[in-house]
Enzyme design. Structure first.
Site, PDB file in Angstrom:
ATOM      1  N   PRO A  88      36.959  35.342  39.525  1.00  0.00           N
ATOM      2  CA  PRO A  88      37.051  35.753  38.091  1.00  0.00           C
ATOM      3  C   PRO A  88      35.719  36.745  37.535  1.00  0.00           C
ATOM      4  O   PRO A  88      35.690  37.118  36.636  1.00  0.00           O
ATOM      5  CB  PRO A  88      37.196  34.218  37.145  1.00  0.00           C
ATOM      6  CG  PRO A  88      37.516  33.528  38.432  1.00  0.00           C
ATOM      7  CD  PRO A  88      37.100  34.022  39.561  1.00  0.00           C
ATOM      8  N   ASP A 172      52.384  56.943  36.499  1.00  0.00           N
ATOM      9  CA  ASP A 172      52.186  55.466  36.020  1.00  0.00           C
ATOM     10  C   ASP A 172      51.337  55.427  34.823  1.00  0.00           C
ATOM     11  O   ASP A 172      50.472  56.378  34.910  1.00  0.00           O
ATOM     12  CB  ASP A 172      51.232  55.040  37.335  1.00  0.00           C
ATOM     13  CG  ASP A 172      52.039  54.599  38.513  1.00  0.00           C
ATOM     14  OD1 ASP A 172      53.263  54.735  38.546  1.00  0.00           O
ATOM     15  OD2 ASP A 172      51.400  54.308  39.753  1.00  0.00           O
TER      16      ASP A 172
HETATM   17  C1  JB8 Z   1      38.921  29.848  43.171  1.00  0.00           C
HETATM   18  O1  JB8 Z   1      41.297  33.951  38.717  1.00  0.00           O
HETATM   19  B1  JB8 Z   1      40.881  34.359  40.055  1.00  0.00           B
HETATM   20  C2  JB8 Z   1      40.535  33.665  41.346  1.00  0.00           C
HETATM   21  C3  JB8 Z   1      40.022  32.203  41.025  1.00  0.00           C
HETATM   22  C4  JB8 Z   1      39.543  31.636  41.970  1.00  0.00           C
HETATM   23  C5  JB8 Z   1      39.215  32.083  43.170  1.00  0.00           C
HETATM   24  C6  JB8 Z   1      39.339  33.435  43.394  1.00  0.00           C
HETATM   25  C7  JB8 Z   1      39.960  34.338  42.279  1.00  0.00           C
HETATM   26  C8  JB8 Z   1      38.537  31.081  43.778  1.00  0.00           C
HETATM   27  N1  JB8 Z   1      39.413  30.188  42.142  1.00  0.00           N
HETATM   28  O2  JB8 Z   1      40.910  35.757  40.203  1.00  0.00           O
END
Ligand code: JB8
Length: 254
Positions: A88, A172
């Site tokens: 995130p 797109d």
């Molecule tokens: C643990 O929301 B996400 C995301 C969340 C995560 C991990 C990787 C990506 C790894 N939580 O894009």
């Protein structure tokens, strides 16, 4: 294109066996290889996580299994892949990044779980490979697997020969330089009347110029309603007099 994916849940990627991406794999356009991270642990519990230094909630993925797993994927190849790590806190995954990644011969996706992967893994491979930490949107998933499914589909459909017709890609909503980054308007097919609802008559008229103008009006309306920040970001040269009239009717500033 070759795509390697390392995860503690390789079963998550069963959808890559079907539809467009499944067909591309059958044809050999796309070579997807799944890897179980736990195969590179050495303890009886196949441990991949540990407590975070500095304290805090949750667990962090240990660097050693990641190092061994990535080294095994890289072994014996002259050129390395781009390494993509969903998180995130990464840079946004956009259509522009999808187009960039679709031009690469080899991608490696590292799927974290828990609170993420020990940051030294990204630092270590950052000195050997192009490493991108990437976010698919402002919400929090339980791990990187679903984000990788999203990215592989967005990238895979851009590969030569994966989509039926070339127009689908260049039209797109977010294709650079198309409809000046407006959202696409509504679409219709037969029958011409369904449950008393008519297809907009202009679409049956055969007047190609009027149809294009109507579609642009609808694209402007939909963008104003759903993504006003996209309209606000358009250069003034992208809107003609008719466009400005449509937006004025919506009380849209500009
Ligand atoms: C643990 O929301 B996400 C995301 C969340 C995560 C991990 C990787 C990506 C790894 N939580 O894009």
């Amino acid at each position: 294109m070759r795509i390697d994916i390392i995860s503690i849940f390789p079963e998550y990627f069963a959808p890559l066996d079907v539809s467009l991406i499944g067909k591309a794999r059958e044809r050999g356009t796309l070579d997807v290889r799944l890897h179980q991270l736990r195969d590179w642990t050495h303890d009886i519990h196949r441990t991949v996580d540990d407590t975070p230094y500095g304290g805090g909630p949750g667990m962090v993925m240990k660097p050693e299994p990641w190092g061994e797993a990535i080294d095994a994927v890289l072994a014996g190849e002259a050129e390395g892949p781009r390494l993509i790590v969903p998180t995130p806190s990464g840079r946004p995954f956009t259509q522009g990044l999808a187009l960039d990644l679709a031009a690469e011969p080899w991608l490696l996706f590292a799927c974290g779980r828990y609170e993420g992967i020990d940051s030294r893994v990204m630092a270590e491979y950052g000195s050997r490979l192009r490493v991108d930490e990437v976010s698919i949107g402002d919400y929090v998933l339980a791990g990187g697997e679903v984000a990788v499914l999203v990215m592989v589909e967005a990238i895979g459909r851009l590969l030569p020969g994966v989509l039926g017709n070339a127009q689908s890609v260049s039209d797109d909503s977010f294709a650079p330089g198309t409809m000046a980054n407006l959202l696409e308007g509504p679409v219709f097919t037969k029958p011409p009347v369904w449950r008393g609802r008519e297809v907009p008559p202009i679409l049956l008229s055969g007047h190609h110029g009027k149809i294009a103008r109507w579609r642009r009006d609808e694209a402007l309306r939909r963008t104003a309603a759903n993504r006003p920040e996209l309209l606000a970001g358009l250069g003034p040269e992208t809107l003609d007099k008719h466009d400005r009239a449509v937006l004025a009717e919506l009380d849209f500033p500009g």
